[in-house]
Motif scaffolding. Structure first.
Motif, PDB file in Angstrom:
ATOM      1  N   GLU A  99       0.837  -1.212   0.000  1.00 24.91           N
ATOM      2  CA  GLU A  99       0.000   0.000   0.000  1.00 24.91           C
ATOM      3  C   GLU A  99       0.867   1.256   0.000  1.00 24.91           C
ATOM      4  O   GLU A  99       0.593   2.214  -0.722  1.00 24.91           O
ATOM      5  CB  GLU A  99      -0.924   0.005   1.224  1.00 24.91           C
ATOM      6  N   THR A 100       1.919   1.246   0.829  1.00 29.20           N
ATOM      7  CA  THR A 100       2.815   2.408   0.899  1.00 29.20           C
ATOM      8  C   THR A 100       3.544   2.587  -0.425  1.00 29.20           C
ATOM      9  O   THR A 100       3.681   3.704  -0.928  1.00 29.20           O
ATOM     10  CB  THR A 100       3.816   2.260   2.068  1.00 29.20           C
ATOM     11  N   TRP A 101       4.008   1.464  -1.026  1.00 27.50           N
ATOM     12  CA  TRP A 101       4.711   1.514  -2.317  1.00 27.50           C
ATOM     13  C   TRP A 101       3.818   2.191  -3.360  1.00 27.50           C
ATOM     14  O   TRP A 101       4.267   3.067  -4.092  1.00 27.50           O
ATOM     15  CB  TRP A 101       5.085   0.097  -2.757  1.00 27.50           C
ATOM     16  N   LYS A 102       2.529   1.789  -3.401  1.00 27.91           N
ATOM     17  CA  LYS A 102       1.594   2.359  -4.384  1.00 27.91           C
ATOM     18  C   LYS A 102       1.297   3.826  -4.095  1.00 27.91           C
ATOM     19  O   LYS A 102       1.017   4.594  -5.012  1.00 27.91           O
ATOM     20  CB  LYS A 102       0.285   1.559  -4.410  1.00 27.91           C
ATOM     21  N   SER A 103       1.341   4.223  -2.836  1.00 22.65           N
ATOM     22  CA  SER A 103       0.983   5.599  -2.451  1.00 22.65           C
ATOM     23  C   SER A 103       2.097   6.612  -2.753  1.00 22.65           C
ATOM     24  O   SER A 103       1.856   7.809  -2.802  1.00 22.65           O
ATOM     25  CB  SER A 103       0.615   5.668  -0.965  1.00 22.65           C
ATOM     26  N   ILE A 104       3.326   6.128  -2.932  1.00 21.72           N
ATOM     27  CA  ILE A 104       4.469   7.018  -3.212  1.00 21.72           C
ATOM     28  C   ILE A 104       4.617   7.123  -4.739  1.00 21.72           C
ATOM     29  O   ILE A 104       4.638   6.096  -5.420  1.00 21.72           O
ATOM     30  CB  ILE A 104       5.763   6.479  -2.568  1.00 21.72           C
ATOM     31  N   PRO A 105       4.720   8.333  -5.290  1.00 21.01           N
ATOM     32  CA  PRO A 105       4.840   8.470  -6.747  1.00 21.01           C
ATOM     33  C   PRO A 105       6.044   7.702  -7.308  1.00 21.01           C
ATOM     34  O   PRO A 105       7.088   7.614  -6.655  1.00 21.01           O
ATOM     35  CB  PRO A 105       5.023   9.972  -6.974  1.00 21.01           C
TER      36      PRO A 105
END
Length: 197
Positions: A99-105
């Motif tokens: 989720e964090t990976w996807k949330s960071i551009p």
């Protein structure tokens, strides 16, 4: 450690740090008893962060001034590794990592070949990195290379999501990092290269 190579006993030690990227400063006065000629004294100096911030690109340089009652001020430079700031709460579960990976551009993902780094064993690498608060999330195999996913938290709880790709026992590790603070990536790569030796 203070070593006295002069002919005079030294006392009244003081230390000061110039402005720096992480605002490192002494948390109090340096506590050193009188050091006789030819003698030495050890001390620990608690530090605080964000007291003494400098502008400009992040770096790990510390400019230090030390003085005592008998001598002029001594100036020197020191360097530290970003991993000294990695916190014990940097471990992420796989779903949180994704989720964090996807949330960071995607523009915040930076990769570098760490040419002097080597992974001799997956298990010992995971163990050694965990001792420096870089935590294992998952692994997979891609052709003849191992891919490790890891997480850590740096200063101000900034997350670093890490992908290491390497052939076991072969020098050279590709390190990709995704973080909300990409300006710290060069310091992060330096730290990882030192941890993977």
């Amino acid at each position: 450690m203070f070593e006295n190579n002069s002919q005079t006993a030294l006392d009244g030690f003081m230390i000061q740090f110039n402005k720096n990227t992480f605002g490192l400063a002494a948390a109090g006065p340096v506590q050193v008893a009188q050091v006789p000629p030819g003698g030495s004294a050890r001390t620990l100096l608690p530090m605080v962060m964000y007291q003494n911030l400098s502008q400009g690109p992040p770096n790990t340089l510390l400019q230090v001034a030390v003085k005592n009652n008998q001598q002029p001020v001594w100036y020197f430079n020191d360097k530290f590794s970003l991993h000294v700031f990695f916190s014990e709460d940097g471990r992420m579960e796989r779903t949180s990592f994704l989720e964090t990976w996807k949330s960071i551009p995607d523009t915040n993902e930076i990769a570098k070949d760490l040419t002097s780094a080597i992974i001799q064993s997956i298990d010992s690498t995971i163990e050694n990195l965990a001792a420096s608060n870089v935590f294992f999330v998952a692994k997979r195999r891609n052709a003849n290379k191992e891919v490790l996913y890891l997480s850590c938290k740096g200063p101000k709880a900034v997350p670093f999501l890490i992908e290491l790709t390497a052939a076991v026992g072969v020098p050279g590790v590709k390190c990709a990092v995704k973080t909300p603070s990409p300006e710290l990536a060069p310091l992060f790569f330096e730290a990882m290269e030192s941890l993977l030796k």
